[in-house]
Design a protein around this motif. Structure first.
Motif, PDB file in Angstrom:
ATOM      1  N   VAL A  16       0.745  -1.069  -0.084  1.00  0.00           N
ATOM      2  CA  VAL A  16      -0.014   0.119  -0.033  1.00  0.00           C
ATOM      3  C   VAL A  16       0.840   1.009  -0.006  1.00  0.00           C
ATOM      4  N   ALA A  39      -2.569  -6.673  -5.939  1.00  0.00           N
ATOM      5  CA  ALA A  39      -3.935  -6.450  -5.438  1.00  0.00           C
ATOM      6  C   ALA A  39      -4.929  -7.449  -5.238  1.00  0.00           C
ATOM      7  N   GLN A 185     -10.677  -3.099  -7.944  1.00  0.00           N
ATOM      8  CA  GLN A 185     -11.762  -2.539  -7.243  1.00  0.00           C
ATOM      9  C   GLN A 185     -12.195  -3.932  -6.399  1.00  0.00           C
ATOM     10  N   ALA A 188      -9.804  -4.599  -3.564  1.00  0.00           N
ATOM     11  CA  ALA A 188     -10.117  -3.541  -2.496  1.00  0.00           C
ATOM     12  C   ALA A 188     -11.430  -3.793  -1.702  1.00  0.00           C
ATOM     13  N   LEU A 194      -6.444  -2.324   0.963  1.00  0.00           N
ATOM     14  CA  LEU A 194      -5.927  -2.381  -0.584  1.00  0.00           C
ATOM     15  C   LEU A 194      -6.543  -1.182  -1.352  1.00  0.00           C
ATOM     16  N   ARG A 195      -7.377  -0.426  -0.893  1.00  0.00           N
ATOM     17  CA  ARG A 195      -7.781   0.704  -1.637  1.00  0.00           C
ATOM     18  C   ARG A 195      -6.884   1.437  -2.211  1.00  0.00           C
ATOM     19  N   ALA A 198      -6.040   0.044  -5.683  1.00  0.00           N
ATOM     20  CA  ALA A 198      -6.895   0.291  -6.517  1.00  0.00           C
ATOM     21  C   ALA A 198      -7.065   1.749  -7.119  1.00  0.00           C
ATOM     22  N   LEU A 258     -13.606   5.550  -5.675  1.00  0.00           N
ATOM     23  CA  LEU A 258     -12.428   5.190  -5.435  1.00  0.00           C
ATOM     24  C   LEU A 258     -11.417   5.836  -6.743  1.00  0.00           C
TER      25      LEU A 258
END
Length: 322
Positions: A16, A39, A185, A188, A194-195, A198, A258
């Motif tokens: 991240v 991801a 996405q 995430a 994990l956003r 994304a 996102l």
């Protein structure tokens, strides 16, 4: 197993932290593939760790021991995972599975709706011009997909800018950028940590399209001007039209929280700089440190998940022989 099984839940953090540096320092196509695959891998491994914890609590039940033909007493003596750990892990795993399934269903519906809208647009050419004073341009995935441009956007750009804009949108279609966005996405959604990955993928697909447009036009500065002009035109006259959920535009994938519009200044600066090499070069490439951190996080997560699963399997074998 007790300590190893928790590491895949924590090891996404180095990836991240490395997401934005990788998005800025790696060639966009390579960055998109790397960040998307990392991801997905980290999401799967973290869910696997939760599954091991939840199952370790389940096998403590007498009914489970009877069904599995193993000794519940041996399991309780050899398994360090307590109910206080297993129960939250089971809840988190169920929430992640439900959220991922819900998100995947929505994305499939959005893609089908977008494909249907692309097929229903007037004309048979790939380019569709809408009589709309609000400046906008976007690509609709489909078979083969359409590029939609408003008259407001055409008025805001000159001939060379239009060529750059159309090359950018064609790149979204030919490179299937929506698939990368949907995969990132999905990861995430399954693991909210994990956003940032994304978000980085949302940026790198735009950079990928920018670089393809620069190659097609033969002028990086022209593409930078087109992106800047489109951003200024959209700021002065906000887009009012509701766009399909799968649309990708010159200013970014704007239909999802996102992937908000931009960041345009970073893209323009990258276009005004020399193109990045296709692969990192030793020994001075600044991308090597975040690249190593990301690769190390994925490799360590996989190793820890495998070791925890192996220990869990051995425990069941010993309990079954008791």
């Amino acid at each position: 197993m007790h300590l190893l099984v928790y590491l895949p839940l924590l090891l996404p953090l180095p990836a991240v932290l490395a997401a934005r540096p990788l998005a800025d320092r790696l060639e966009p196509r390579a960055a998109t593939w790397l960040l998307t695959l990392c991801a997905l891998a980290l999401a799967v491994l973290s869910c696997a760790a939760l599954g091991i914890l939840a199952t370790a609590g389940l096998i403590r039940l007498s009914l489970a021991a009877w069904a599995g033909h193993w000794s519940a007493a041996t399991v309780r003596a050899g398994d360090p995972v307590t109910w206080a750990e297993a129960a939250p892990a089971a809840v988190l795993l169920l929430v992640a599975a439900f959220a991922a399934a819900r998100m995947l269903t929505r994305r499939v519906r959005a893609l089908l709706a977008t494909s249907a809208e692309a097929a229903c647009l007037p004309g048979i050419d790939q380019l569709v011009i809408l009589d709309d004073p609000a400046p906008d341009a976007y690509a609709l995935p489909g078979l083969p997909g359409r590029i939609v441009v408003s008259t407001g956007m055409l008025h805001a750009l000159d001939h060379a800018d239009r060529d750059a804009m159309l090359a950018h949108e064609r790149a979204h279609l030919t490179c299937h950028h929506y698939a990368f966005l949907a995969a990132a996405q999905l990861a995430a959604t399954a693991n909210p940590l994990l956003r940032p990955l994304a978000t980085a993928v949302g940026y790198t697909v735009e950079r990928w399209a920018d670089e393809n447009a620069a190659t097609a036009c033969g002028d990086r500065r022209q593409v930078a001007r087109a992106v800047g002009k489109a951003a200024l035109a959209t700021t002065r006259t906000p887009v009012r039209r509701h766009l399909p959920g799968a649309a990708l535009g010159l200013l970014g994938f704007r239909r999802d929280p996102l992937h908000r519009a931009g960041p345009v200044p970073r893209r323009v600066a990258a276009l005004l700089a020399p193109p990045l090499p296709g692969r990192p070069t030793l020994p001075l490439d600044r991308s090597l440190i975040p690249l190593a951190a990301t690769a190390g996080a994925v490799a360590a997560s996989a190793l820890c998940a495998f070791a925890a699963a192996h220990d869990f399997h051995l425990l069941l074998e010993i309990a079954g022989a008791s």
